[in-house]
Design an enzyme around this catalytic site. Sequence first.
Site, PDB file in Angstrom:
ATOM      1  N   GLY A  13       0.836  -1.203   0.000  1.00  0.00           N
ATOM      2  CA  GLY A  13       0.000   0.000   0.000  1.00  0.00           C
ATOM      3  C   GLY A  13       0.867   1.247   0.000  1.00  0.00           C
ATOM      4  O   GLY A  13       1.824   1.353   0.762  1.00  0.00           O
ATOM      5  N   ALA A  14       0.531   2.193  -0.894  1.00  0.00           N
ATOM      6  CA  ALA A  14       1.302   3.444  -0.985  1.00  0.00           C
ATOM      7  C   ALA A  14       0.410   4.645  -0.704  1.00  0.00           C
ATOM      8  O   ALA A  14       0.407   5.636  -1.429  1.00  0.00           O
ATOM      9  CB  ALA A  14       1.976   3.571  -2.347  1.00  0.00           C
ATOM     10  N   TYR A  16      -0.741   7.259   2.699  1.00  0.00           N
ATOM     11  CA  TYR A  16       0.117   8.063   3.592  1.00  0.00           C
ATOM     12  C   TYR A  16       1.093   7.194   4.370  1.00  0.00           C
ATOM     13  O   TYR A  16       2.285   7.484   4.445  1.00  0.00           O
ATOM     14  CB  TYR A  16      -0.754   8.838   4.596  1.00  0.00           C
ATOM     15  CG  TYR A  16      -1.600   9.878   3.944  1.00  0.00           C
ATOM     16  CD1 TYR A  16      -1.084  11.127   3.659  1.00  0.00           C
ATOM     17  CD2 TYR A  16      -2.922   9.611   3.604  1.00  0.00           C
ATOM     18  CE1 TYR A  16      -1.866  12.093   3.046  1.00  0.00           C
ATOM     19  CE2 TYR A  16      -3.705  10.560   2.992  1.00  0.00           C
ATOM     20  CZ  TYR A  16      -3.174  11.800   2.711  1.00  0.00           C
ATOM     21  OH  TYR A  16      -3.948  12.742   2.094  1.00  0.00           O
ATOM     22  N   ASN A  40       1.683  -1.371  -4.793  1.00  0.00           N
ATOM     23  CA  ASN A  40       0.452  -0.562  -4.765  1.00  0.00           C
ATOM     24  C   ASN A  40      -0.378  -0.867  -6.003  1.00  0.00           C
ATOM     25  O   ASN A  40       0.168  -1.168  -7.069  1.00  0.00           O
ATOM     26  CB  ASN A  40       0.809   0.933  -4.717  1.00  0.00           C
ATOM     27  CG  ASN A  40      -0.373   1.791  -4.295  1.00  0.00           C
ATOM     28  OD1 ASN A  40      -0.967   1.568  -3.248  1.00  0.00           O
ATOM     29  ND2 ASN A  40      -0.722   2.768  -5.110  1.00  0.00           N
ATOM     30  N   LYS A  41      -1.700  -0.729  -5.834  1.00  0.00           N
ATOM     31  CA  LYS A  41      -2.645  -0.992  -6.935  1.00  0.00           C
ATOM     32  C   LYS A  41      -2.366  -0.133  -8.158  1.00  0.00           C
ATOM     33  O   LYS A  41      -2.609  -0.534  -9.279  1.00  0.00           O
ATOM     34  CB  LYS A  41      -4.041  -0.582  -6.447  1.00  0.00           C
ATOM     35  CG  LYS A  41      -4.936  -1.697  -6.062  1.00  0.00           C
ATOM     36  CD  LYS A  41      -6.291  -1.111  -5.742  1.00  0.00           C
ATOM     37  CE  LYS A  41      -7.109  -2.109  -4.963  1.00  0.00           C
ATOM     38  NZ  LYS A  41      -8.366  -1.583  -4.534  1.00  0.00           N
ATOM     39  N   GLU A 173     -17.042  17.686   5.320  1.00  0.00           N
ATOM     40  CA  GLU A 173     -16.193  18.311   4.293  1.00  0.00           C
ATOM     41  C   GLU A 173     -16.822  18.125   2.905  1.00  0.00           C
ATOM     42  O   GLU A 173     -16.767  19.018   2.072  1.00  0.00           O
ATOM     43  CB  GLU A 173     -14.786  17.705   4.331  1.00  0.00           C
ATOM     44  CG  GLU A 173     -14.025  18.117   5.597  1.00  0.00           C
ATOM     45  CD  GLU A 173     -12.532  17.850   5.520  1.00  0.00           C
ATOM     46  OE1 GLU A 173     -12.148  16.781   5.033  1.00  0.00           O
ATOM     47  OE2 GLU A 173     -11.758  18.727   5.964  1.00  0.00           O
ATOM     48  N   ASP A 300      -4.564   3.243   8.642  1.00  0.00           N
ATOM     49  CA  ASP A 300      -5.931   2.873   9.024  1.00  0.00           C
ATOM     50  C   ASP A 300      -6.117   1.385   9.310  1.00  0.00           C
ATOM     51  O   ASP A 300      -7.167   0.987   9.821  1.00  0.00           O
ATOM     52  CB  ASP A 300      -6.913   3.310   7.924  1.00  0.00           C
ATOM     53  CG  ASP A 300      -7.170   4.807   7.960  1.00  0.00           C
ATOM     54  OD1 ASP A 300      -6.488   5.514   8.732  1.00  0.00           O
ATOM     55  OD2 ASP A 300      -8.047   5.279   7.219  1.00  0.00           O
ATOM     56  N   ALA A 317      -4.830  10.588   8.646  1.00  0.00           N
ATOM     57  CA  ALA A 317      -3.573  10.713   7.910  1.00  0.00           C
ATOM     58  C   ALA A 317      -2.480  11.207   8.853  1.00  0.00           C
ATOM     59  O   ALA A 317      -1.322  10.771   8.758  1.00  0.00           O
ATOM     60  CB  ALA A 317      -3.765  11.695   6.757  1.00  0.00           C
ATOM     61  N   GLN A 318      -2.868  12.084   9.758  1.00  0.00           N
ATOM     62  CA  GLN A 318      -1.908  12.627  10.715  1.00  0.00           C
ATOM     63  C   GLN A 318      -1.195  11.503  11.487  1.00  0.00           C
ATOM     64  O   GLN A 318       0.037  11.475  11.594  1.00  0.00           O
ATOM     65  CB  GLN A 318      -2.669  13.540  11.695  1.00  0.00           C
ATOM     66  CG  GLN A 318      -1.802  14.256  12.660  1.00  0.00           C
ATOM     67  CD  GLN A 318      -2.570  15.224  13.565  1.00  0.00           C
ATOM     68  OE1 GLN A 318      -1.979  15.869  14.387  1.00  0.00           O
ATOM     69  NE2 GLN A 318      -3.867  15.349  13.422  1.00  0.00           N
TER      70      GLN A 318
END
Length: 403
Positions: A13-14, A16, A40-41, A173, A300, A317-318
């Site tokens: 996974g690429a 964050y 990564n996909k 948002e 996550d 993401a933080q």
Amino acid sequence: MIQVSRPKIAILGAGYGGIMTAARLQKEMGSNEVEVTLVNKHDYHYQTTWLHEPAAGTMHHDKTRIMIKDVIDMNKIKFIKDTVVEVKPDEKRVILSNGELEYDYLVLALGFEPATFGIKGLKENAFSIRSVNSVRKIREHIEYQFASYNNEADRRDDLLTIIVGGAGFTGIEFVGELAERVPELCKEFDIPRDRVKIINVEASPTVLPGFDEELVEYGMNLLERKGVEFRTSTMIKEVTEDGVILGENEEVKAATVVWTGGVQGNSIVANSGFETNRGRVPVRKDQRTPDYDNVFVVGDCALLINEEIDRPFPPTAQVAIQAAGAVSKNLLNLVRGKELESFTPDIKGTVASLGKGEAIGKVGNKKLYGSTASAMKKVIDNRYLFMLGGPGLVWKKGKLKLF
Ligand code: FAD
């Protein structure tokens, strides 16, 4: 000459978590110390935290994409564009759609997927904001409904009704961006603004549950003035082909339903036999899984407990970016036979955008509103780009107009 094989690190996974782990490793590892492979996909990394904008059509999706080769040195790190199907941790193998990968050390960074909480029809009939491809579909779908409206003999209002399930950060948002975009769409497709409905449905009594009350009130007032309707303390019972069924069997017809009401870790992790809680691995303090000393989890897919309140840190993401720093360090500690370090997220603050030039947030103990909060949000976004690709990337992809 005897060629000694180097320990193999695989990063899956690429997003964050994954790309920052790779970027930190490429800086910190010694030459010929380890062999790192990033899978990564896609051949691009995308900024998930910006996806509500292309979903509404207020930003082109390409702005959120960064080619992996532009930030990762392919001479130092091997990149494989492929989809992870399964991990076999006991065999130290990863099954990909088009092959296999062996590893000594693994980093699981496969991100999130929508949590449906068993709501009937949600998976089949609602859109979700989770990738560049998923948001392209939302934008196109909404535009198609607007384009269809004046071509229908009976001018169906449900074509112009957009229901957003969930009023957490993503939901708020997204409705903020929709409130910006809808007037443009109305103008483009000759539709009176008052025909369009943006309805935000939330099961909790308030939007942004747990967030500062004063900021929430500011945000709700602002969005209501821009035409967003809030339905709090309201459960979505079912999503159908025609709309949603709410609470006490109230049907609201809508051609567009977008679910933002919760996320869980990528199901590949649980399906590969790792211990999970809502798809997230309850990691040790050094970010390793409870059962495997050679497997780290970042982002996550990891469940981290905030010991101050004895509750999980929300997946952000933080936290993913900070954890990537700790994981890259601990990978090298492990390879070098050193002790592993503990990681605790240091939450600097949270800012939610509410459309163009408007946001609410808390940084430290300071509350931010309006254009100041919006500028702060852009500074946070630009800071990440700087960490990943230096000033060049900020210049190319950054949000340079702060006010
Ligand atoms: P991701 O960023 O989701 O990356 C996962 C990567 O894995 C992706 O590149 C994906 O393509 C890849 N992948 C997935 N499955 C496979 C597979 N099978 N094979 C190969 N590759 C695969 N957080 C904040 O801190 N602040 C914010 O303001 C904020 N705003 C947000 C706004 C929105 C609209 C959304 C949706 C989220 C927001 N978040 C925010 C949360 C944040 O985006 C996530 O917490 C973060 O993206 C998690 O990072 P990650 O690396 O775990 O996963």
